[in-house]
Design a protein around this motif. Sequence first.
Motif, PDB file in Angstrom:
ATOM      1  N   PRO A  83       0.817  -1.227   0.000  1.00 15.85           N
ATOM      2  CA  PRO A  83       0.000   0.000   0.000  1.00 15.85           C
ATOM      3  C   PRO A  83       0.844   1.267   0.000  1.00 15.85           C
ATOM      4  CG  PRO A  83      -0.098  -1.052   2.148  1.00 15.85           C
ATOM      5  CD  PRO A  83       0.593  -2.004   1.219  1.00 15.85           C
ATOM      6  N   LEU A  86       1.827   1.685  -3.675  1.00 17.33           N
ATOM      7  CA  LEU A  86       0.680   1.969  -4.552  1.00 17.33           C
ATOM      8  C   LEU A  86       0.054   3.334  -4.273  1.00 17.33           C
ATOM      9  CD1 LEU A  86      -1.345  -1.360  -4.901  1.00 17.33           C
ATOM     10  CD2 LEU A  86      -0.032  -0.172  -6.638  1.00 17.33           C
ATOM     11  N   TRP A  87       0.057   3.752  -3.010  1.00 13.28           N
ATOM     12  CA  TRP A  87      -0.589   5.021  -2.627  1.00 13.28           C
ATOM     13  C   TRP A  87       0.431   6.110  -2.351  1.00 13.28           C
ATOM     14  CZ3 TRP A  87      -5.740   5.485  -3.176  1.00 13.28           C
ATOM     15  CH2 TRP A  87      -6.470   4.293  -3.275  1.00 13.28           C
ATOM     16  N   ASP A  89       1.544   8.535  -4.110  1.00 13.76           N
ATOM     17  CA  ASP A  89       1.108   9.885  -4.461  1.00 13.76           C
ATOM     18  C   ASP A  89      -0.414  10.008  -4.382  1.00 13.76           C
ATOM     19  OD1 ASP A  89       0.584   8.242  -6.528  1.00 13.76           O
ATOM     20  OD2 ASP A  89       1.385   9.519  -8.090  1.00 13.76           O
ATOM     21  N   GLY A  90      -1.046   9.136  -3.636  1.00  8.29           N
ATOM     22  CA  GLY A  90      -2.505   9.197  -3.510  1.00  8.29           C
ATOM     23  C   GLY A  90      -2.917   9.963  -2.269  1.00  8.29           C
ATOM     24  N   PRO A  91      -4.218   9.937  -1.966  1.00  4.00           N
ATOM     25  CA  PRO A  91      -4.685  10.595  -0.748  1.00  4.00           C
ATOM     26  C   PRO A  91      -4.057   9.948   0.495  1.00  4.00           C
ATOM     27  CG  PRO A  91      -6.527   9.774  -2.079  1.00  4.00           C
ATOM     28  CD  PRO A  91      -5.277   9.269  -2.702  1.00  4.00           C
ATOM     29  N   ALA A  94      -6.223   7.310   2.384  1.00  4.42           N
ATOM     30  CA  ALA A  94      -6.277   5.970   1.781  1.00  4.42           C
ATOM     31  C   ALA A  94      -4.983   5.222   2.058  1.00  4.42           C
ATOM     32  CB  ALA A  94      -6.520   6.088   0.281  1.00  4.42           C
TER      33      ALA A  94
ATOM     34  N   ASP B  13     -11.041   4.981  -7.291  1.00  5.84           N
ATOM     35  CA  ASP B  13      -9.636   4.753  -7.608  1.00  5.84           C
ATOM     36  C   ASP B  13      -9.416   3.247  -7.767  1.00  5.84           C
ATOM     37  OD1 ASP B  13      -6.837   4.656  -7.618  1.00  5.84           O
ATOM     38  OD2 ASP B  13      -6.727   6.472  -6.401  1.00  5.84           O
ATOM     39  N   ARG B  15      -6.902   1.627  -7.498  1.00  3.97           N
ATOM     40  CA  ARG B  15      -5.919   1.098  -6.555  1.00  3.97           C
ATOM     41  C   ARG B  15      -6.584   0.386  -5.370  1.00  3.97           C
ATOM     42  NH1 ARG B  15      -1.974   6.244  -6.105  1.00  3.97           N
ATOM     43  NH2 ARG B  15      -4.001   7.256  -6.206  1.00  3.97           N
ATOM     44  N   HIS B  16      -7.848   0.761  -5.073  1.00  5.71           N
ATOM     45  CA  HIS B  16      -8.561   0.045  -4.008  1.00  5.71           C
ATOM     46  C   HIS B  16      -8.745  -1.419  -4.412  1.00  5.71           C
ATOM     47  CE1 HIS B  16      -9.352   3.461  -1.461  1.00  5.71           C
ATOM     48  NE2 HIS B  16      -9.893   4.129  -2.457  1.00  5.71           N
ATOM     49  N   LEU B  18      -6.950  -3.014  -6.651  1.00  4.61           N
ATOM     50  CA  LEU B  18      -5.604  -3.610  -6.687  1.00  4.61           C
ATOM     51  C   LEU B  18      -5.186  -4.070  -5.291  1.00  4.61           C
ATOM     52  CD1 LEU B  18      -3.281  -1.474  -8.983  1.00  4.61           C
ATOM     53  CD2 LEU B  18      -3.505  -3.945  -8.970  1.00  4.61           C
ATOM     54  N   MET B  19      -5.478  -3.257  -4.296  1.00  6.55           N
ATOM     55  CA  MET B  19      -5.109  -3.591  -2.916  1.00  6.55           C
ATOM     56  C   MET B  19      -5.849  -4.846  -2.437  1.00  6.55           C
ATOM     57  SD  MET B  19      -2.683  -2.056  -1.484  1.00  6.55           S
ATOM     58  CE  MET B  19      -2.982  -2.933   0.031  1.00  6.55           C
TER      59      MET B  19
END
Lengths: 160, 36
Positions: A83, A86-87, A89-91, A94, B13, B15-16, B18-19
Amino acid sequence: MTTHADVHRPQPSRRYLVPLLLHVALPLAVGCAVYLVVRPAPALAEWTSQAVGLDGRPAFRVRGWARDQLPDAAWAYALTATPLVLWEDGPAAARRAWTAIAVVLAVGWELAQLPHLVPGSFSRGDLTASAAAALLAVGVLYVARRRREAARRPLHERPT
Amino acid sequence: MIAKLTARLRGADTRHLLMLVALAAFVALAAGSTPG
């Protein structure tokens, strides 16, 4: 304001690829390698060992943490790193939520072996290794993200 | 309601998802690496 770092920032697919290979695929490969050549006890490891001509027997005699704790630690590191990569550069909400879930799973999987909720036998050494690896992933990727954010800042905003 | 849910999923998103897939894969790996 567009910075030099923004202009030369890799595309998203390439931006994730290297960290995923380094922090997820590599630890998983190390863990799998330990199972394959040091302790091919799980059915899949034994089958792979036979498929590559190792006859399901350990190729190396290794004892101690490298045999017992390293695969668990590598799994916990890769799980926690997923995570965070993957995150990246995301919020932030999250990223924090998924990271918390990953850390709970990394530590909880070992704890859940105590009442036999999941397969495996509980060991304090494994629990310590998993928790330490999860914390290491959080620390390493936190520092990496801070460095990347600092590099993206315009030159006049960077600390001298 | 279905239209609302579809619109929400489209805006979500990826990516949720994907996670979720990654976590399932990690659990499968841990369960599969138990000696026995």
